[in-house]
Enzyme design. Structure first.
Site, PDB file in Angstrom:
ATOM      1  N   GLY A   1      11.286  -2.991   5.304  1.00  0.00           N
ATOM      2  CA  GLY A   1      10.559  -4.271   5.345  1.00  0.00           C
ATOM      3  C   GLY A   1      10.025  -4.633   3.971  1.00  0.00           C
ATOM      4  O   GLY A   1      10.164  -5.776   3.504  1.00  0.00           O
ATOM      5  N   HIS A   2       9.448  -3.642   3.290  1.00  0.00           N
ATOM      6  CA  HIS A   2       8.987  -3.877   1.912  1.00  0.00           C
ATOM      7  C   HIS A   2      10.197  -4.201   1.026  1.00  0.00           C
ATOM      8  O   HIS A   2      10.133  -5.085   0.167  1.00  0.00           O
ATOM      9  CB  HIS A   2       8.279  -2.637   1.357  1.00  0.00           C
ATOM     10  CG  HIS A   2       7.027  -2.249   2.091  1.00  0.00           C
ATOM     11  ND1 HIS A   2       6.943  -1.130   2.878  1.00  0.00           N
ATOM     12  CD2 HIS A   2       5.804  -2.834   2.145  1.00  0.00           C
ATOM     13  CE1 HIS A   2       5.716  -1.030   3.383  1.00  0.00           C
ATOM     14  NE2 HIS A   2       5.012  -2.043   2.955  1.00  0.00           N
TER      15      HIS A   2
ATOM     16  N   HIS B   1       9.100   0.998   3.306  1.00  0.00           N
ATOM     17  CA  HIS B   1      10.226   1.006   4.245  1.00  0.00           C
ATOM     18  C   HIS B   1      11.079  -0.223   3.959  1.00  0.00           C
ATOM     19  O   HIS B   1      10.766  -1.001   3.038  1.00  0.00           O
ATOM     20  CB  HIS B   1       9.713   1.025   5.688  1.00  0.00           C
ATOM     21  CG  HIS B   1       8.649  -0.009   5.961  1.00  0.00           C
ATOM     22  ND1 HIS B   1       8.899  -1.356   5.957  1.00  0.00           N
ATOM     23  CD2 HIS B   1       7.318   0.125   6.207  1.00  0.00           C
ATOM     24  CE1 HIS B   1       7.786  -2.016   6.218  1.00  0.00           C
ATOM     25  NE2 HIS B   1       6.800  -1.135   6.362  1.00  0.00           N
TER      26      HIS B   1
ATOM     27  N   GLN C   1     -10.560  -2.404   2.105  1.00  0.00           N
ATOM     28  CA  GLN C   1     -10.099  -3.072   3.321  1.00  0.00           C
ATOM     29  C   GLN C   1     -10.044  -2.142   4.534  1.00  0.00           C
ATOM     30  O   GLN C   1      -9.565  -2.529   5.598  1.00  0.00           O
ATOM     31  CB  GLN C   1      -8.747  -3.747   3.083  1.00  0.00           C
ATOM     32  CG  GLN C   1      -7.569  -2.814   2.921  1.00  0.00           C
ATOM     33  CD  GLN C   1      -6.331  -3.573   2.477  1.00  0.00           C
ATOM     34  OE1 GLN C   1      -6.250  -4.082   1.365  1.00  0.00           O
ATOM     35  NE2 GLN C   1      -5.345  -3.692   3.372  1.00  0.00           N
TER      36      GLN C   1
ATOM     37  N   MET D   1       0.833  -1.201   0.000  1.00  0.00           N
ATOM     38  CA  MET D   1       0.000   0.000   0.000  1.00  0.00           C
ATOM     39  C   MET D   1       0.874   1.260   0.000  1.00  0.00           C
ATOM     40  O   MET D   1       0.381   2.356   0.297  1.00  0.00           O
ATOM     41  CB  MET D   1      -0.934   0.002   1.208  1.00  0.00           C
ATOM     42  CG  MET D   1      -1.916  -1.167   1.174  1.00  0.00           C
ATOM     43  SD  MET D   1      -3.437  -0.844   2.070  1.00  0.00           S
ATOM     44  CE  MET D   1      -2.811  -0.568   3.715  1.00  0.00           C
TER      45      MET D   1
ATOM     46  N   GLY E   1       4.618 -10.392   3.975  1.00  0.00           N
ATOM     47  CA  GLY E   1       5.416 -10.308   5.197  1.00  0.00           C
ATOM     48  C   GLY E   1       4.731 -11.016   6.358  1.00  0.00           C
ATOM     49  O   GLY E   1       3.501 -11.007   6.460  1.00  0.00           O
TER      50      GLY E   1
ATOM     51  N   MET F   1       8.844  -2.725  11.560  1.00  0.00           N
ATOM     52  CA  MET F   1       8.644  -1.615  10.609  1.00  0.00           C
ATOM     53  C   MET F   1       7.219  -1.643  10.087  1.00  0.00           C
ATOM     54  O   MET F   1       6.667  -2.712   9.815  1.00  0.00           O
ATOM     55  CB  MET F   1       9.614  -1.736   9.446  1.00  0.00           C
ATOM     56  CG  MET F   1      11.024  -1.419   9.866  1.00  0.00           C
ATOM     57  SD  MET F   1      12.101  -1.344   8.446  1.00  0.00           S
ATOM     58  CE  MET F   1      13.659  -1.103   9.289  1.00  0.00           C
TER      59      MET F   1
HETATM   60  P1  AMP Z   1       1.516  -2.942   3.479  1.00  0.00           P
HETATM   61  O1  AMP Z   1       2.086  -1.948   2.526  1.00  0.00           O
HETATM   62  O2  AMP Z   1       1.616  -2.527   4.906  1.00  0.00           O
HETATM   63  O3  AMP Z   1       0.162  -3.431   3.078  1.00  0.00           O
HETATM   64  O4  AMP Z   1       2.455  -4.208   3.389  1.00  0.00           O
HETATM   65  C1  AMP Z   1       2.769  -4.821   2.174  1.00  0.00           C
HETATM   66  C2  AMP Z   1       3.497  -6.113   2.446  1.00  0.00           C
HETATM   67  O5  AMP Z   1       4.694  -5.829   3.168  1.00  0.00           O
HETATM   68  C3  AMP Z   1       2.675  -7.084   3.303  1.00  0.00           C
HETATM   69  O6  AMP Z   1       2.883  -8.393   2.824  1.00  0.00           O
HETATM   70  C4  AMP Z   1       3.272  -6.889   4.659  1.00  0.00           C
HETATM   71  O7  AMP Z   1       3.148  -8.030   5.482  1.00  0.00           O
HETATM   72  C5  AMP Z   1       4.723  -6.629   4.320  1.00  0.00           C
HETATM   73  N1  AMP Z   1       5.388  -5.938   5.433  1.00  0.00           N
HETATM   74  C6  AMP Z   1       4.965  -4.821   6.059  1.00  0.00           C
HETATM   75  N2  AMP Z   1       5.799  -4.511   7.065  1.00  0.00           N
HETATM   76  C7  AMP Z   1       6.759  -5.463   7.087  1.00  0.00           C
HETATM   77  C8  AMP Z   1       7.903  -5.712   7.913  1.00  0.00           C
HETATM   78  N3  AMP Z   1       8.222  -4.912   8.939  1.00  0.00           N
HETATM   79  N4  AMP Z   1       8.668  -6.782   7.626  1.00  0.00           N
HETATM   80  C9  AMP Z   1       8.353  -7.604   6.591  1.00  0.00           C
HETATM   81  N5  AMP Z   1       7.294  -7.430   5.781  1.00  0.00           N
HETATM   82  C10 AMP Z   1       6.504  -6.381   6.026  1.00  0.00           C
END
Ligand code: AMP
Length: 289
Positions: free
Chosen positions: A39-40, A37, A64, A33, A150, A187
């Site tokens: 993590g992504h 960071h 969502q 989304m 993640g 993160m």
């Molecule tokens: P989001 O942009 O928050 O919807 O996350 C997109 C993807 O990145 C999802 O699969 C999350 O689980 C993963 N994600 C978000 N934060 C982290 C993190 N700290 N470590 C690993 N994966 C992450």
């Protein structure tokens, strides 16, 4: 600054990816989304290992978000996101508008029972319907060999695996480790909502999970006692509004009524100021101090 192509329509995405597939490339997919960071970034890096072409998507999916949630204020940092994706070797970014994903009159929604009735599903009604609908659409649009998620969103990854299995979607799902700040905070794009003061106490969330894990490693097996360890740790600072803190079966997400076992999921969601944060670990796991 390195950059990569941005694709805004499904038609163009299909055409570009058909070309890459014809060239024999394996396609890895990282849906997000935005407000990216490290993590992504780690998901893109993992995808790069076995896929010549890694596609990321940025789509803040209105379906969502609940009516009182943060859809309107969700952070958007497209330029930084583009640079981060390029630095990690992503090949292209799919960034559709809402109208491209949900044409007027779009009424079909995906619903799953069971795994979605607990934890975040209980406190965010309709959330996983929205996640499943958009993820299935994205998987049909990109048709990747592997899609990367993640473990921070443990329940989400499980629900998506289940959907893929139930609907015979021809894709592998990879779940990647939680990427953390040096002080242990997982993160998250939502960490941006925290004031400096809140950011300073935010690592207490993971510390509480570590406390539960330490209790387990010391020999405590009663699930209720383990949960209490975590709750007491969070209550100490009195800043946290706990949504849930549970020990559950890592496959069914059923709450452990009596005995906790090695490998059980300890999952927490709690509000700190304006941010609702989630985190988890598996009991007996070797976690950073
Ligand atoms: P989001 O942009 O928050 O919807 O996350 C997109 C993807 O990145 C999802 O699969 C999350 O689980 C993963 N994600 C978000 N934060 C982290 C993190 N700290 N470590 C690993 N994966 C992450």
């Amino acid at each position: 600054m390195p950059t990569i192509p941005i694709i805004r329509t499904v038609a163009e995405l299909r055409a570009v990816l058909a070309e890459r597939r014809r060239a024999g490339e394996r396609i890895g997919f990282v849906p997000t989304m935005g407000a990216l960071h490290a993590g992504h970034g780690s998901l893109v890096t993992a995808a790069r290992r076995e896929h010549q072409c890694v596609v990321a998507s940025i789509f803040v999916n209105p379906l969502q978000f609940g009516p009182n949630e943060d859809l309107a204020s969700y952070p958007r940092t497209p330029e930084r996101d583009l640079a981060l994706l390029a630095e990690h070797g992503c090949a292209l970014l799919f960034m559709p508008e809402v109208a491209e994903m949900y044409s007027a009159g779009s009424v079909t929604r995906l619903h799953q029972t069971g795994l979605t009735d607990v934890l975040c599903g209980r406190s965010r009604p309709g959330h996983f319907d929205g996640v499943l609908t958009v993820v299935l659409k994205l998987l049909l649009q990109v048709q990747p060999d592997t899609a990367f998620f993640g473990r921070k969103d443990f329940q989400q990854a499980l629900v998506i695996r289940r959907m893929v299995r139930d609907l015979d979607v021809p894709v592998s799902i990879a779940t990647c480790p939680i990427h953390r700040e040096a002080d242990g905070l997982a993160m998250s794009s939502r960490n941006r909502y925290l004031s400096a003061e809140e950011r300073a106490v935010a690592p207490e969330l993971f510390a509480a999970l570590r406390g539960v894990n330490d209790g387990f490693l010391r020999g405590e097996r009663r699930a209720a006692t383990l949960v209490e360890l975590g709750r007491v740790a969070l209550a100490r600072g009195s800043r946290w509004g706990i949504d849930y803190l549970e020990v559950c079966d890592p496959e069914t997400l059923e709450e452990r009524g009596a005995e906790a076992r090695a490998g059980d999921l300890v999952a927490v969601a709690a509000k700190l100021g304006p941010a609702r944060l989630i985190d988890n670990l598996l009991l007996g796991e070797n976690v950073p101090a």
